[in-house]
Design a protein around this motif. Structure first.
Motif, PDB file in Angstrom:
ATOM      1  N   SER A 273       0.825  -1.202   0.000  1.00 50.20           N
ATOM      2  CA  SER A 273       0.000   0.000   0.000  1.00 50.20           C
ATOM      3  C   SER A 273       0.862   1.256   0.000  1.00 50.20           C
ATOM      4  CB  SER A 273      -0.927   0.002   1.214  1.00 50.20           C
ATOM      5  OG  SER A 273      -1.635   1.213   1.316  1.00 50.20           O
TER       6      SER A 273
ATOM      7  N   PRO B 103      -2.527  -0.135  -7.923  1.00 43.54           N
ATOM      8  CA  PRO B 103      -2.857  -0.060  -6.501  1.00 43.54           C
ATOM      9  C   PRO B 103      -3.561  -1.333  -6.039  1.00 43.54           C
ATOM     10  CG  PRO B 103      -3.441   1.981  -7.627  1.00 43.54           C
ATOM     11  CD  PRO B 103      -3.077   0.992  -8.693  1.00 43.54           C
ATOM     12  N   ILE B 104      -3.400  -1.668  -4.784  1.00 45.80           N
ATOM     13  CA  ILE B 104      -4.068  -2.843  -4.228  1.00 45.80           C
ATOM     14  C   ILE B 104      -5.579  -2.670  -4.372  1.00 45.80           C
ATOM     15  CG2 ILE B 104      -4.465  -4.186  -2.130  1.00 45.80           C
ATOM     16  CD1 ILE B 104      -1.694  -3.313  -1.196  1.00 45.80           C
TER      17      ILE B 104
ATOM     18  N   GLY C 213      -0.085   5.833  -3.556  1.00 43.09           N
ATOM     19  CA  GLY C 213       1.172   5.293  -3.071  1.00 43.09           C
ATOM     20  C   GLY C 213       2.338   6.203  -3.395  1.00 43.09           C
TER      21      GLY C 213
ATOM     22  N   HIS D  35      -3.771   2.034  -2.585  1.00 40.60           N
ATOM     23  CA  HIS D  35      -4.838   1.033  -2.494  1.00 40.60           C
ATOM     24  C   HIS D  35      -6.184   1.686  -2.762  1.00 40.60           C
ATOM     25  CE1 HIS D  35      -4.690   2.455   1.833  1.00 40.60           C
ATOM     26  NE2 HIS D  35      -5.980   2.629   1.548  1.00 40.60           N
TER      27      HIS D  35
ATOM     28  N   ALA E  89      -8.830  -0.242   4.996  1.00 39.04           N
ATOM     29  CA  ALA E  89      -8.747   0.620   3.816  1.00 39.04           C
ATOM     30  C   ALA E  89     -10.081   1.353   3.658  1.00 39.04           C
ATOM     31  CB  ALA E  89      -8.426  -0.208   2.567  1.00 39.04           C
TER      32      ALA E  89
ATOM     33  N   ARG F 140      -6.142   5.549  -1.453  1.00 41.25           N
ATOM     34  CA  ARG F 140      -4.883   6.159  -1.021  1.00 41.25           C
ATOM     35  C   ARG F 140      -3.850   6.044  -2.127  1.00 41.25           C
ATOM     36  NH1 ARG F 140       0.144   5.221   0.875  1.00 41.25           N
ATOM     37  NH2 ARG F 140       0.896   6.423   2.682  1.00 41.25           N
TER      38      ARG F 140
END
Length: 444
Positions: free
Chosen positions: A197, A253-254, A216, A202, A210, A214
């Motif tokens: 993250s 992103p995750i 990274g 993420h 989460a 967000r």
């Protein structure tokens, strides 16, 4: 000669791009290396190529490479078995030094050309805020100057406290055309479960906690520099994701469904021997070579003693202590700095706050050395200065003994090999009559 469709060359008057070394990693009967300093070159199996490889999967004139300000432009020349990057067949692509290119079944490494004898000497006592007159620092500054027009990944290696982040900041400030920020990620200070993250961001709901999207570090550094400090601490299972981001310039992103492009120059740093970690299986070899396109060694302070005075004066100005007196500077030069530049800075800042130098490693000689140097510069009678030095020694010695014995004068006198009464008189004299510990007869 190349056709009109060759990747555009640099126009006359423009700054020269980064020269590269072309080297076969695999290939049947591959021969030598080729330094591409300007213009273009051709590679293939025929003798009239600039770089020849005898491999049945390589066409006579297989591909053409040309220097550009963005990197190395690659154009496939309608080869029989294709030109590949990251497993994908390409017709045209611009690659950064450090990339590996598939030429048929052969593999070509594109590496930066940064020989010391090709570097212009550096003139000056600092580079973008990094101080250094020592030869090792001057070589480092020459290399940094040469790299200003390049975006190749750089690995900074050096002991803790040598100032790797300061050098990384100088690299960022010197990067021509980089207008984005410098983002710092300490790979050894992030909980293992949050590293993905932290690097790639993420999406909301992608994992417990989460609660919102967000960005990274790669996104935050887009158009600038991503500084990966303590890269040797990156967990092995996270290294493939970082490698993919470096190779492709894409991150996901995750929890995201799609990847997207970012353009961040990556500078990493470590105090570890990453080559030994690679050999031991603790660090991926392919990631190491992708990060270590250029490796720069930041020397320890013991290899740049000539810089101590300049650094100390700069730290003193930062601490509001003004110019350091000569005896203080000489005392600083006599110390051993296991913590390197960071330790020197902390010592000078402590002097600015306290007016005295802190002791070195608990050894009680630094104040006495400082007093001796101060006395030696005073134009007074020898006997007077000698008596004053003995008084300073006695005061430091007695105070140290009383600290060791928790103020017990009887125990302190025994350690000093003195009569208890005589020790009491010395205590009264040199500690200005202040009560310093228990009196005679107190329990030991």
């Amino acid at each position: 000669m190349p056709s009109d469709e060759t990747v555009p060359m640099i126009r006359e008057g423009e700054a020269a791009p980064q020269a590269v070394v072309l080297r076969w990693i695999t290939g049947t009967n591959s021969a030598g290396v080729f330094v591409l300093r300007k213009g273009f070159c051709r590679i293939g199996s025929a003798d009239d190529n600039d770089l020849v490889v005898r491999d049945s999967t390589v066409s006579r004139h297989h591909a053409e490479l040309a220097l550009t300000m963005e990197g190395v432009g690659v154009r496939d020349l309608s080869s029989r078995n294709g030109t590949y990057y990251l497993g994908q067949k390409i017709e045209r692509v611009v690659l950064s030094p450090g990339a590996r290119l598939g030429i048929g079944n052969a593999v070509l490494a594109i590496e930066p050309y940064l020989e010391d004898d090709a570097l212009a000497p550096f003139h000056g006592d600092s580079y973008r805020g990094v101080v250094g007159l020592a030869p090792a620092m001057q070589r480092l500054f020459a290399m940094l100057t040469r790299l200003e027009r390049s975006r190749v990944p750089i690995l900074l290696q050096g002991e803790s406290g040598v100032g790797k982040e300061v050098v990384a900041r100088a690299i960022h400030d010197g990067s021509v055309g980089d207008k984005g920020p410098m983002v710092v990620v300490n790979c050894g200070a992030i909980p293992r479960e949050l590293i993905g993250s932290e690097l790639f961001g993420h999406k909301r709901g992608s994992f417990t906690g989460a609660v919102s999207d967000r960005s990274g570090a790669f996104d935050e550094a887009d158009g600038g520099t991503l500084f990966l400090d303590e890269i040797g601490e990156l967990p092995l299972d996270m290294q493939p994701a970082l490698l993919r981001a470096l190779e492709s310039g894409e991150i996901r992103p995750i929890g995201a469904e799609k990847s997207h492009q970012v353009k961040a120059r990556v500078v990493s740093a470590t105090h570890r021997d990453l080559e030994a970690d690679v050999a031991a299986g603790r660090f991926r070899e392919d990631l190491y070579y992708r990060l270590c396109v250029v490796k720069l060694l930041v020397p320890p302070l013991r290899e740049r003693l000539v810089d101590i005075e300049h650094l100390a004066q700069r730290f003193a100005q930062q601490a509001g202590a003004g110019d350091l007196p000569r005896p203080v500077l000489e005392a600083l030069k006599a110390r051993h700095y296991k913590g390197n530049v960071r330790e020197l800075r902390n010592v000078v800042h402590a002097y600015g706050a306290l007016g005295v130098l802190p002791l070195e490693g608990g050894v009680r000689r630094a104040p006495l050395e400082l007093a001796l140097r101060e006395l030696a510069e005073r134009p007074e009678h020898y006997a007077t200065l000698k008596d004053e030095l003995i008084d300073q020694f006695s005061r430091l010695y007695i105070k140290g003994l009383l600290e060791r014995t928790a103020g017990n004068q009887t125990a302190a006198a025994r350690l000093a090999g003195m009569d208890r009464t005589h020790f009491g008189r010395l205590t009264a004299k040199h500690l200005e009559g202040r009560s310093y510990g228990r009196q005679s007869g107190d329990p030991e």
